[in-house]
Design an enzyme around this catalytic site. Sequence first.
Site, PDB file in Angstrom:
ATOM      1  N   PRO A 120       0.572  -4.746   3.902  1.00 17.20           N
ATOM      2  CA  PRO A 120      -0.843  -4.661   3.519  1.00 17.20           C
ATOM      3  C   PRO A 120      -1.761  -5.727   4.118  1.00 17.20           C
ATOM      4  CG  PRO A 120       0.411  -5.610   1.744  1.00 17.20           C
ATOM      5  CD  PRO A 120       1.404  -5.236   2.808  1.00 17.20           C
ATOM      6  N   CYS A 121      -1.984  -5.637   5.412  1.00 20.41           N
ATOM      7  CA  CYS A 121      -2.888  -6.590   6.063  1.00 20.41           C
ATOM      8  C   CYS A 121      -4.324  -6.416   5.573  1.00 20.41           C
ATOM      9  CB  CYS A 121      -2.804  -6.471   7.578  1.00 20.41           C
ATOM     10  SG  CYS A 121      -3.137  -4.840   8.233  1.00 20.41           S
ATOM     11  N   HIS A 122      -4.623  -5.269   4.961  1.00 17.18           N
ATOM     12  CA  HIS A 122      -5.970  -5.056   4.425  1.00 17.18           C
ATOM     13  C   HIS A 122      -6.249  -5.969   3.227  1.00 17.18           C
ATOM     14  CE1 HIS A 122      -3.337  -2.297   2.160  1.00 17.18           C
ATOM     15  NE2 HIS A 122      -4.170  -2.483   1.150  1.00 17.18           N
TER      16      HIS A 122
END
Length: 157
Positions: A120-122
């Site tokens: 989850p780089c978001h």
Amino acid sequence: MQQAYIHTPLGTALLEGDANGISKIHVLDGDVPVSAVIPAELQEAASQLAEYFSGNLTQFTFKLNPQGTDFQKKVWQALVAIPFGKTTSYQALSVQLGDVKAIRAVASANGKNPLWIVVPCHRVIGSDGSLTGYAGGLWRKKWLLEHETPPVQQSLF
């Protein structure tokens, strides 16, 4: 390496993987037709992504096999540890990884994340709370963060 294109609310996503795990999930811009048949090696990932988008899944459990440098993999492991519905900053991530000065390297590894949503780089934002760069577009980052932290219904009484 098997491939499939699946529908998501944010566009068509490309899934790639084999018996060793999923190596790539990437959202595409433009009109790309979805796959009529999902290869067996990709079915669990496709199913869990559908559950995530329907609001019924907060943690992915299918096997991952991302390709990258040892440092990139270290950063991606730290991203996976960010809890659903929470965010962190690039600076906090750098500190967590043991080198506050590595913030640019951490940001670069974050940007090369091959596993959209699952790693989850978001969930990484600016230290001031701003939505900073996102390979899939800031509108997708905003959508994902709102999807993971829906507003709480207030009681009228």
